[in-house]
Write a protein that holds these residues in place. Structure first.
Motif, mmCIF file in Angstrom:
data_model
loop_
_atom_site.group_PDB
_atom_site.id
_atom_site.type_symbol
_atom_site.label_atom_id
_atom_site.label_comp_id
_atom_site.label_asym_id
_atom_site.label_seq_id
_atom_site.Cartn_x
_atom_site.Cartn_y
_atom_site.Cartn_z
ATOM 1 N N CYS A 58 0.817 -1.190 0.000
ATOM 2 C CA CYS A 58 0.000 0.000 0.000
ATOM 3 C C CYS A 58 0.860 1.252 0.000
ATOM 4 C CB CYS A 58 -0.875 -0.022 1.248
ATOM 5 S SG CYS A 58 -1.931 1.405 1.344
ATOM 6 N N ILE A 65 -0.449 4.047 0.674
ATOM 7 C CA ILE A 65 -1.112 4.932 1.627
ATOM 8 C C ILE A 65 -0.670 4.610 3.055
ATOM 9 C CG2 ILE A 65 -3.360 5.709 2.521
ATOM 10 C CD1 ILE A 65 -3.020 6.385 -0.426
ATOM 11 N N CYS A 66 -0.590 3.321 3.388
ATOM 12 C CA CYS A 66 -0.251 2.976 4.771
ATOM 13 C C CYS A 66 0.895 1.970 4.869
ATOM 14 C CB CYS A 66 -1.486 2.482 5.517
ATOM 15 S SG CYS A 66 -2.270 1.009 4.858
ATOM 16 N N HIS A 112 1.784 -1.647 7.649
ATOM 17 C CA HIS A 112 2.090 -3.025 7.236
ATOM 18 C C HIS A 112 3.504 -3.426 7.670
ATOM 19 C CE1 HIS A 112 -1.531 -4.017 5.080
ATOM 20 N NE2 HIS A 112 -1.537 -2.811 4.565
ATOM 21 N N CYS A 118 -8.970 2.108 3.367
ATOM 22 C CA CYS A 118 -7.766 2.094 2.548
ATOM 23 C C CYS A 118 -7.968 1.078 1.446
ATOM 24 C CB CYS A 118 -6.530 1.770 3.366
ATOM 25 S SG CYS A 118 -5.037 2.067 2.416
ATOM 26 N N CYS A 155 -5.039 -0.907 0.019
ATOM 27 C CA CYS A 155 -4.674 -2.154 0.670
ATOM 28 C C CYS A 155 -5.450 -3.325 0.099
ATOM 29 C CB CYS A 155 -5.002 -2.094 2.155
ATOM 30 S SG CYS A 155 -3.753 -1.328 3.144
HETATM 31 NI NI NI Z 1 -3.353 0.734 2.987
#
Ligand code: NI
Ligand code: MG
Length: 470
Positions: free
Chosen positions: A62, A64-65, A69, A440, A443
């Motif tokens: 991802c 974004i995040c 992870h 998200c 993801c």
């Molecule tokens: Ni994500």
């Protein structure tokens, strides 16, 4: 015979999603779904890979995040090594996790949701973005940009690169912290805390303008899940699982996250590739629960930091079931994150150079769980004697919330969609209820970035009756 209104893709969400609204013959909303239409193959793709590659590999799930992870993956790997991560290594990961929470919440609140909150759900779509905020409240816009920047800068100071940092490794972190870097981070916190408080003070004055949204934005009884410390305090990095029922009563507490599968099962629905987890003892779909900021603040007894605790008292007087309050919860967590970063960085051992435990494979299964900005993130790996992954299961926040998001879309559609034409305000509220969860989709799907909005009103035989593009 039914008609379907299709919203595809949902705008101002991180990734790609689609909403369909089904009307009956009388033109009333009959059903609604939030579809996640693309399948990520990550669980399959990693089979056969060496486990020690997992943290940096998982950070690529991802854009974004990535940090979330990375942390959940490294915690799973700690268990494969069966080592005790040095306390300073844990503290440094904790700071990284909190900085990720702050920057992600700033992105969600200011860039994605504040346009609706400041300008109103019925404002012209062309104004409902961060530029519209700059026009009507430059201070708020600057605050949002700055808060996100501070979170990102802390991540960068610790981990080197903003995206896909590889500083977190199995057994700890690869490099200790220097006094110079610590002081650089500490120096940013007073501004961050003051700015967050200013935003909270403003946001609380708007609640009266959103009574209808508070009442109808995914406002229904569910369970909530989150990680808490031994005294019921917020502990995003290494708490134990707590489940509360819809009345706020604790039904399971201090559950070792490694036993998650005794409490959580995953259902498959035909409309989504994203699985729908539920609380196993109650079955499906009664075991619906929510995760993320609203859930965490509903499960904790205390935030454990003074300013956030003061807000928590106010928060606990609000309607605990309304997903509209994810926004306020997000701001309180941002305040908590900056306060907590300060206390962790002031730990006397924070500059200790022993930050990583080295070992070979000592266990065949590792389960890493942490609170990501959007909710509880679970990485569960099994490896063979050579340390190669034989099975991986990931449960992401957007999955935990899948059932609630679907139910929320239906509730909002029933309240605001009338007839086979979507008004702009109705359309925006359908999107806005999903945005409260800050899903998200990067993801759970592969898509990154945003795409133009297409809205279609479909007749029972599949003809397009109405179409809107933004
Ligand atoms: Ni994500
Ligand atoms: Mg899975």
């Amino acid at each position: 015979m039914t008609q379907r209104i299709v919203i595809d893709p949902v705008t101002r969400l991180e990734g790609h999603g689609r909403v369909t609204i089904e009307l009956n013959d009388a033109g009333e909303v009959q059903d609604a779904h939030f579809h996640v239409t693309q399948l990520r193959g990550f669980e399959k793709f990693v089979e056969g890979r060496p486990f020690h590659e997992m943290p940096s590999l998982m950070a690529r799930i991802c854009g974004i995040c990535p940090v979330s992870h990375l942390i959940a993956s490294a915690k799973a790997c700690d268990q494969l090594l069966a080592v005790h991560t040095p306390p300073t290594g844990k503290s440094l990961r904790r700071v990284l996790n909190l900085a990720q929470m702050a920057q992600s919440h700033a992105l969600s609140f200011f860039y994605l949701s504040a346009p609706d909150l400041l300008l109103g759900m019925d404002a012209p779509p062309k104004d409902r973005n961060i530029f519209g905020i700059f026009e009507s409240d430059p201070q708020l816009a600057r605050d949002g940009v700055r808060l996100r920047q501070i979170g990102q800068q802390i991540i960068e100071i610790l981990a080197g690169k903003r995206i896909h940092p590889g500083w977190v490794v199995p057994g700890g972190v690869s490099e200790p912290l220097t006094a110079e870097k610590r002081d650089l981070m500490l120096a940013m916190l007073p501004e961050a805390i003051q700015t967050t408080r200013r935003t909270i003070d403003w946001f609380k004055t708007t609640f009266a303008d959103f009574e209808e949204e508070i009442r109808s934005f995914a406002n229904f009884p569910t369970m909530f899940m989150g990680l808490v410390g031994p005294d019921g305090e917020m502990n995003a990095y290494e708490g134990k699982l707590r489940f509360v029922d819809s009345e706020g009563r604790i039904v399971a507490d201090q559950v070792d996250p490694r036993d998650y599968a005794d409490y959580i099962a995953e259902a498959v629905e035909p409309y989504s590739y994203l699985k729908s987890p539920y609380y196993k003892p109650l079955g499906y779909p009664d075991g619906i629960y929510r995760v993320g900021p609203l859930a965490r603040l509903n499960v904790v007894d205390t935030m454990g930091t003074p300013l956030a605790d003061r807000e928590l008292m106010h928060f606990h007087r609000l309607d605990r079931h309304s997903s509209f309050h994810y926004h306020y919860a997000r701001l309180i967590e941002m305040l908590y994150a900056f306060e907590r970063i300060g206390s962790v960085l002031n730990e006397p051992t924070i500059l200790d150079t022993h930050v990583r435990a080295q070992a070979a494979v000592n266990a065949h299964r590792g389960i890493g769980v942490a609170e990501a900005p959007r909710g509880t993130l679970i990485h569960d790996y099994e490896i063979d004697d050579d340390g190669l992954i034989t099975r991986a299961n990931l449960i992401i926040a957007t999955g935990h919330n899948n059932l609630a998001m679907n139910k929320g879309v239906l509730q909002v559609a029933k309240s605001f969609v009338k007839g086979d034409r979507l008004t702009d305000g109705a359309l925006n509220r359908v999107e806005a209820v999903i945005r409260t969860y800050d899903p998200c989709l990067s993801c759970s799907t592969h898509a990154l970035g945003q795409m133009p909005l297409v809205v279609q009103v479909m007749s029972p035989d599949g003809q397009i009756l109405d179409e809107k593009r933004r």
